[in-house]
Design an enzyme around this catalytic site. Structure first.
Site, PDB file in Angstrom:
ATOM      1  N   GLY A  54     -37.764  55.335 -12.354  1.00 53.68           N
ATOM      2  CA  GLY A  54     -37.576  54.078 -13.068  1.00 53.68           C
ATOM      3  C   GLY A  54     -38.231  52.967 -12.285  1.00 53.68           C
ATOM      4  N   CYS A  81     -37.736  60.420  -7.691  1.00 56.81           N
ATOM      5  CA  CYS A  81     -38.209  59.066  -7.397  1.00 56.81           C
ATOM      6  C   CYS A  81     -37.038  58.081  -7.336  1.00 56.81           C
ATOM      7  CB  CYS A  81     -39.261  58.678  -8.438  1.00 56.81           C
ATOM      8  SG  CYS A  81     -40.232  57.284  -7.935  1.00 56.81           S
ATOM      9  N   TYR A  82     -36.899  57.202  -8.296  1.00 57.32           N
ATOM     10  CA  TYR A  82     -35.741  56.296  -8.315  1.00 57.32           C
ATOM     11  C   TYR A  82     -34.432  57.100  -8.284  1.00 57.32           C
ATOM     12  CZ  TYR A  82     -32.448  52.805 -10.195  1.00 57.32           C
ATOM     13  OH  TYR A  82     -31.388  51.975 -10.387  1.00 57.32           O
ATOM     14  N   HIS A 169     -43.355  62.892  -8.270  1.00 58.29           N
ATOM     15  CA  HIS A 169     -43.141  63.247  -9.680  1.00 58.29           C
ATOM     16  C   HIS A 169     -43.651  64.660  -9.969  1.00 58.29           C
ATOM     17  CE1 HIS A 169     -41.829  59.350 -11.223  1.00 58.29           C
ATOM     18  NE2 HIS A 169     -42.570  58.848 -10.254  1.00 58.29           N
ATOM     19  N   GLU A 171     -43.348  66.198 -12.744  1.00 50.91           N
ATOM     20  CA  GLU A 171     -43.622  66.383 -14.168  1.00 50.91           C
ATOM     21  C   GLU A 171     -45.051  66.038 -14.569  1.00 50.91           C
ATOM     22  OE1 GLU A 171     -41.748  64.148 -12.738  1.00 50.91           O
ATOM     23  OE2 GLU A 171     -41.844  62.178 -13.682  1.00 50.91           O
ATOM     24  N   SER A 223     -46.867  64.501 -47.111  1.00 54.90           N
ATOM     25  CA  SER A 223     -48.161  63.818 -47.020  1.00 54.90           C
ATOM     26  C   SER A 223     -49.273  64.811 -46.727  1.00 54.90           C
ATOM     27  CB  SER A 223     -48.113  62.774 -45.903  1.00 54.90           C
ATOM     28  OG  SER A 223     -48.066  63.440 -44.647  1.00 54.90           O
ATOM     29  N   GLY A 224     -48.886  65.983 -46.246  1.00 53.60           N
ATOM     30  CA  GLY A 224     -49.923  66.936 -45.821  1.00 53.60           C
ATOM     31  C   GLY A 224     -50.175  66.835 -44.323  1.00 53.60           C
ATOM     32  N   GLY A 225     -49.561  65.832 -43.661  1.00 50.20           N
ATOM     33  CA  GLY A 225     -49.651  65.724 -42.202  1.00 50.20           C
ATOM     34  C   GLY A 225     -48.760  66.786 -41.552  1.00 50.20           C
ATOM     35  N   VAL A 226     -48.858  66.897 -40.239  1.00 56.29           N
ATOM     36  CA  VAL A 226     -48.153  67.978 -39.538  1.00 56.29           C
ATOM     37  C   VAL A 226     -46.635  67.882 -39.753  1.00 56.29           C
ATOM     38  CG1 VAL A 226     -47.710  69.026 -37.292  1.00 56.29           C
ATOM     39  CG2 VAL A 226     -49.934  67.998 -37.751  1.00 56.29           C
ATOM     40  N   ASP A 227     -46.070  66.698 -39.551  1.00 50.95           N
ATOM     41  CA  ASP A 227     -44.608  66.590 -39.540  1.00 50.95           C
ATOM     42  C   ASP A 227     -43.995  66.895 -40.908  1.00 50.95           C
ATOM     43  OD1 ASP A 227     -45.254  65.747 -37.056  1.00 50.95           O
ATOM     44  OD2 ASP A 227     -44.816  63.626 -37.418  1.00 50.95           O
ATOM     45  N   SER A 228     -44.514  66.250 -41.953  1.00 52.13           N
ATOM     46  CA  SER A 228     -43.887  66.497 -43.259  1.00 52.13           C
ATOM     47  C   SER A 228     -44.173  67.921 -43.720  1.00 52.13           C
ATOM     48  CB  SER A 228     -44.343  65.467 -44.290  1.00 52.13           C
ATOM     49  OG  SER A 228     -45.711  65.589 -44.578  1.00 52.13           O
ATOM     50  N   SER A 229     -45.312  68.486 -43.329  1.00 49.87           N
ATOM     51  CA  SER A 229     -45.625  69.860 -43.739  1.00 49.87           C
ATOM     52  C   SER A 229     -44.670  70.855 -43.092  1.00 49.87           C
ATOM     53  CB  SER A 229     -47.059  70.233 -43.346  1.00 49.87           C
ATOM     54  OG  SER A 229     -47.973  69.416 -44.033  1.00 49.87           O
ATOM     55  N   LYS A 369     -43.743  66.744 -30.596  1.00 52.63           N
ATOM     56  CA  LYS A 369     -44.866  67.106 -31.476  1.00 52.63           C
ATOM     57  C   LYS A 369     -45.398  68.517 -31.206  1.00 52.63           C
ATOM     58  CE  LYS A 369     -47.758  65.362 -34.569  1.00 52.63           C
ATOM     59  NZ  LYS A 369     -47.385  64.396 -35.604  1.00 52.63           N
TER      60      LYS A 369
END
Ligand code: XMP
Length: 513
Positions: A54, A81-82, A169, A171, A223-229, A369
């Site tokens: 942080g 870290c923090y 870090h 990550e 919509s045909g996008g990744v998420d709604s598909s 995602k």
């Protein structure tokens, strides 16, 4: 319930990256605000807790501090870290302003090769630092397990209580073996198995959707996008014909986009698909409009009207499904200097009007995602959909400058398909964040055959990005650019010039508008 690791977020820009690294180990992770009460955390029965980095100093008057009850939960803790400073603050160590800020690459020497955090790793490791304050006295009963040139306490451990602290870090990609450190923490120290996979998630999500929805009907704007598909495929797996997907063709889609959606979802998946052909309406409303903000407003409002009418036609549904993802759900920590707090705002937030009285189903709300893409693959969606590049809601309207006319849209679609085809055949398409054509409202003189022409200009835009917030233009190979340019000027009637956009974001944006 999934075995899980809880990450307390103290405002680091890397908090979500920690969560993703853990999930890459097939272990579920949850991000919670730094001050979540220990009793709430205990209810989740976590196998371990990570204290994120942080921007603050533990001694600042407004420093974000956790509920100290977390140290009594008797689960392994890793402070990053923090997070290390917090260990010192609560468990009897000391933190001071470092003589110099340690920022960037460093080399960690492992002092205790028996430390489970570094199991299987070499004696020295490249690590990434980003801190000002540093530990100058060990907290009680801790031992040193790693040092750097600048810090005698770069990695510490309380062997009995299984509490660990690292100044660097693990990550970020600049700590090349950081994934193994994270994996050691979750598997070797916290004892997590590998339960969190998208194959397992399907069963869990199907059950949850069925429990939530019962025998009611659900509507999804596809919509045909990744998420709604992916949401559509998952919901269909769970509730079959109780789901109706509404697909709005606003006349601003790319070539073959509407066909692909109908083919994949209608014919292959046999999902109830309500196809709304509204191109003429959108084009009528956009006639004569050149101002980019007005275009966006008109498209947004028309979409809502069309969608609302479509839901009424779809029949009585209690639920509306949305492809909301985890990053939209995580509450960002309101700490000055926390970039994550600002990154949230996006073009499409605002959503549907309040008078649409639906209960929400959000089957992707705990996924990142990359997990959504994997889930799509598990559900049998084609690469063309799962690896799709982001495409803006207002569609080609933000890539067709000036007034939008059917002929300009035809030119843009044809040019854009050539860009996409050539990028795909050069195996570059899925490597870039976005690659597309833009139609400029500029006509210039050219010569084709024996004739002088006075035609439009196409700009090629190809960008690399992690999240769309910043971007760099892609150095495309000359031979690919050459083929794209040759094909566009030869094959697309109305274009006699092709240019390349060499602007990063900032100062440019990805779309031209
Ligand atoms: P800009 O052009 O602002 O775009 O650099 C950043 C990212 O957002 C996408 N974009 C949109 N996405 N609705 C969306 O869903 C919109 O109105 C919109 N405008 C831009 C753009 O494609 C890029 O990925």
């Amino acid at each position: 319930m999934n075995e899980q690791i809880v990450i307390l977020d103290f405002g680091s820009q890397y908090t979500q990256v920690i969560a993703r690294r853990i999930r890459e180990c097939s272990v579920y992770s949850t991000i919670l605000r730094y001050d979540t009460p220990a009793s709430e955390i205990a209810k989740l029965n976590p196998k371990g807790i990570i204290l994120s980095g942080g921007p603050s100093s533990v001694y600042a008057s407004d420093a974000p501090l956790p509920d100290k009850g977390i140290f009594k939960l008797d689960v392994p803790i890793l402070g990053i870290c923090y997070g290390v400073q917090l260990l010192a603050h609560y468990l009897g160590g000391r933190v001071e302003k470092g003589q110099k800020r340690e920022y960037g690459k460093g080399s960690l020497t492992i002092a205790d090769s028996g430390c489970a955090l570094f199991a299987g790793l070499p004696k020295t490791l490249q690590v990434w630092n980003s801190h000002g304050d540093k530990l100058t006295r060990l907290p009680k009963d801790f031992v040193v397990v790693g040092t750097t040139d600048n810090s005698d306490y770069a990695a510490i451990e309380h062997p009995k209580r299984r509490i660990f602290g690292i100044q660097f870090h693990p990550e970020v990609v600049h700590t090349p073996r950081g994934r193994e450190i994270v994996a050691n923490f979750v598997h070797k120290i916290c004892g997590c198995g590998r339960q969190w996979t998208m194959r397992n998630y399907i069963d869990q999500a199907v059950e949850e959707i069925r429990t939530q929805v019962g025998s009611e009907r659900v509507i999804l704007g596809l919509s045909g996008g990744v998420d709604s598909s992916v949401a559509a495929a998952l919901l269909h797996r769970a509730i079959g014909d109780q789901l109706t997907c509404i697909f709005v063709n606003n006349g601003l889609l790319r070539a073959r986009e509407a066909e692909v959606v109908q083919e994949v979802f209608g014919r292959n998946f046999k999902i109830r698909l309500q196809y709304e052909e509204t191109s003429a309406l959108f084009l009528k409303k956009l006639k004569g409009v050149t101002d980019p903000e007005r275009k966006r407003k008109i498209i947004g409002k028309t979409f809502i009207d069309v969608f609302q009418a479509a839901t009424r036609r779809a029949g009585k549904a209690k639920f509306l499904a949305q492809g909301t993802l985890y990053p939209d759900v995580i509450e960002s920590v309101p700490i000055a200097g926390n970039p994550a707090a600002m990154i949230k705002s996006h073009h499409n937030v605002g959503g549907l009007p309040k008078n649409m009285k639906f209960a929400l189903v959000e089957p992707l709300r705990c996924l990142f995602k990359d997990e959504v893409r994997q889930l799509g693959v598990e559900l049998g969606l084609p690469k063309e959909i799962v690896q799709r590049q982001p495409f803006p809601g207002p569609g080609l309207a933000v890539r067709c400058l000036g007034e939008i006319t059917p002929d300009k849209l035809r030119i843009l679609r044809e040019a854009d398909s050539i860009v996409v085809e050539e990028m795909k055949s050069a195996e570059l398409y899925y490597e870039t964040w976005q690659t597309f054509a833009v139609l400029l409202p500029v006509r210039s003189v050219g010569v084709q055959g024996d004739e002088r022409t006075y035609d439009f200009t196409i700009a090629i835009r190809a960008v690399e990005s992690q999240d769309g917030m910043t971007a760099d233009w892609v150095r495309l190979p000359y031979d690919v650019l050459e083929r794209v340019s040759l094909r566009i000027t030869n094959e697309v009637r109305g274009v006699n010039r092709v240019v390349l956009d060499l602007t990063s974001k900032p100062p440019g944006t990805i779309e031209w508008e």
